[in-house]
Design a protein around this motif. Structure first.
Motif, PDB file in Angstrom:
ATOM      1  N   GLU A   1     -36.974 -68.314 -93.114  1.00  5.74           N
ATOM      2  CA  GLU A   1     -36.382 -68.430 -91.786  1.00  5.74           C
ATOM      3  C   GLU A   1     -37.299 -69.330 -90.971  1.00  5.74           C
ATOM      4  OE1 GLU A   1     -38.309 -64.292 -90.226  1.00  5.74           O
ATOM      5  OE2 GLU A   1     -36.163 -64.460 -90.336  1.00  5.74           O
TER       6      GLU A   1
ATOM      7  N   TRP B   1     -28.137 -61.801 -91.250  1.00  6.20           N
ATOM      8  CA  TRP B   1     -29.162 -62.735 -90.783  1.00  6.20           C
ATOM      9  C   TRP B   1     -28.646 -64.173 -90.795  1.00  6.20           C
ATOM     10  CZ3 TRP B   1     -33.484 -63.355 -88.155  1.00  6.20           C
ATOM     11  CH2 TRP B   1     -34.041 -64.640 -88.181  1.00  6.20           C
TER      12      TRP B   1
ATOM     13  N   GLU C   1     -32.987 -62.996 -84.225  1.00  9.74           N
ATOM     14  CA  GLU C   1     -33.795 -61.785 -84.043  1.00  9.74           C
ATOM     15  C   GLU C   1     -33.309 -60.995 -82.827  1.00  9.74           C
ATOM     16  OE1 GLU C   1     -37.974 -63.384 -86.000  1.00  9.74           O
ATOM     17  OE2 GLU C   1     -37.660 -63.577 -83.856  1.00  9.74           O
TER      18      GLU C   1
ATOM     19  N   ASP D   1     -28.158 -66.718 -87.804  1.00 11.93           N
ATOM     20  CA  ASP D   1     -29.131 -67.821 -87.718  1.00 11.93           C
ATOM     21  C   ASP D   1     -28.514 -69.188 -88.015  1.00 11.93           C
ATOM     22  OD1 ASP D   1     -31.981 -68.373 -87.244  1.00 11.93           O
ATOM     23  OD2 ASP D   1     -31.963 -69.152 -89.289  1.00 11.93           O
TER      24      ASP D   1
ATOM     25  N   THR E   1     -34.235 -57.346 -84.050  1.00 11.06           N
ATOM     26  CA  THR E   1     -35.452 -57.281 -84.866  1.00 11.06           C
ATOM     27  C   THR E   1     -36.650 -56.933 -83.981  1.00 11.06           C
ATOM     28  OG1 THR E   1     -34.559 -58.949 -86.353  1.00 11.06           O
ATOM     29  CG2 THR E   1     -36.946 -58.614 -86.419  1.00 11.06           C
TER      30      THR E   1
ATOM     31  N   THR F   1     -33.165 -56.243 -91.124  1.00 10.47           N
ATOM     32  CA  THR F   1     -32.399 -57.336 -90.512  1.00 10.47           C
ATOM     33  C   THR F   1     -32.613 -58.645 -91.276  1.00 10.47           C
ATOM     34  OG1 THR F   1     -34.225 -57.811 -88.979  1.00 10.47           O
ATOM     35  CG2 THR F   1     -32.506 -56.306 -88.205  1.00 10.47           C
ATOM     36  N   TYR F   2     -33.545 -58.652 -92.216  1.00  8.06           N
ATOM     37  CA  TYR F   2     -33.844 -59.838 -93.039  1.00  8.06           C
ATOM     38  C   TYR F   2     -34.691 -59.338 -94.198  1.00  8.06           C
ATOM     39  CZ  TYR F   2     -35.866 -64.400 -94.396  1.00  8.06           C
ATOM     40  OH  TYR F   2     -36.271 -65.528 -95.079  1.00  8.06           O
TER      41      TYR F   2
END
Ligand SMILES: C[S@@+](CC[C@H](N)C(=O)[O-])C[C@H]1O[C@@H](n2cnc3c(N)ncnc32)[C@H](O)[C@@H]1O
Length: 299
Positions: A5, A56, A31, A60, A36, A238-239
């Motif tokens: 990321e 994610w 995030e 993103d 996050t 979350t990732y």
């Protein structure tokens, strides 16, 4: 450490894990959207990895393309932040007239380059948000690559239906079951077919995710396979990114019946000044940032 990321506010790997939480201020839009609050090193299975990474990459997709869209292009095959191009490297062999599968295609610039060079390409990705960019670029270029939403661990394609499979940092760093994923890819390849993929060089995981001098300091063990997991306030992922050593990847490949033909470690070109997350000229001059595995299903 090696989170993909790029440019995020992801905290560095301190080398400590097992539930210990580090607390960066949420910086990236994804995030903030996903809530996050920090990161930890802990185990995460397939279902959790797929759910977290799907959300994610949806969240993103805008930032990723603002940051990297110009570098990636819309019909260009760039293997890695070292800017190695398929045009020059020819790791896939002759692709004209071949059935090619792109794994974790994102906005699919590689797939469109392949189609533009005569391949019959199908591109897939887990994230609907990333595939929206791929559909828009198809329309803008007039290169209409078929796009499929799928998880690399369970491919919705018939056995022996592709001559080549390829991936530039797609899916492989994110799947919990890399051995099963390689078996799936081997299944959909025809005998003699090639599977070529780029990932963060595994040795990068021993360093903090920092393109500067701080990123030259060893803070973690190469042998620590505990996944890197970002979490929300409830501890939900979350990732997720999974680390494997070079040996782990070779064993997963050979276990899937694939033969390793080459391991390419692109060197940082003198003229390249662009920083991509933790990839930089400073670090690139000293140690590899990308590993490209060239493998084949035996004929
Ligand atoms: C770093 S991006 C690379 C995208 C593209 N190859 C590029 O060069 O821009 C990683 C991609 O892998 C996709 N991905 C993550 N987990 C996946 C999975 N289990 N199956 C398929 N794609 C996945 C993400 O949605 C994202 O588009």
């Amino acid at each position: 450490m090696s989170t993909l990321e790029a440019g995020s506010g992801a905290p560095e790997n301190t080398g400590e894990h097992s539930g210990e939480l580090t607390e960066p201020p949420p910086q990236r839009a994804a995030e903030r959207l996903l809530g996050t609050v920090g990161s930890e090193r802990r185990w995460a299975g397939s279902a959790e990895s797929v759910a977290a990474n799907s959300a994610w990459w949806d969240a993103d997709a805008d930032d990723y393309h603002v940051e990297h869209g110009a570098f990636l292009g819309v019909a260009d095959f760039v293997w890695c932040p070292e800017a190695l191009r398929e045009e020059d490297a020819r790791l896939l062999g002759d692709i004209a007239g071949r059935d090619v599968l792109e794994v974790g295609c994102g906005s699919a610039p590689c797939a469109r380059w392949l189609a533009d060079h005569g391949a019959h390409v199908t591109a897939f990705d887990l994230s609907a948000g990333m595939l929206r960019y791929a559909a828009a670029a198809n329309e803008a270029t007039g290169i209409d690559v078929p796009l499929v939403r799928a998880n690399a661990e369970a491919l919705p394609f018939a056995s022996a239906s592709f001559d080549v499979a390829c991936s530039a940092f797609g899916a492989i760093p994110f799947v919990a079951d890399v051995a099963g994923t390689f078996r799936e890819i081997a299944r959909v390849l025809r005998p003699g077919g090639a599977w070529v993929f780029a990932v963060t060089h595994p040795m990068r995981w021993i360093f903090p995710d920092d393109p500067g001098p701080n990123g030259l300091r060893v803070t973690g063990s190469y042998f620590d396979r505990t996944p890197y997991v970002e979490v929300d306030a409830d501890g939900a992922a979350t990732y997720v990114e999974h680390h494997r050593t070079l040996g782990d990847l070779v064993r997963a490949l050979t276990g899937a019946g694939l033969v390793l033909e080459d391991l390419v470690e692109p060197e940082w070109p003198d003229e390249l000044t662009e920083v991509w997350g933790q990839w930089s000229p400073l670090r690139g001059e000293l140690f590899p940032g990308t590993a490209i595995f060239v493998t084949r299903r035996p004929a």
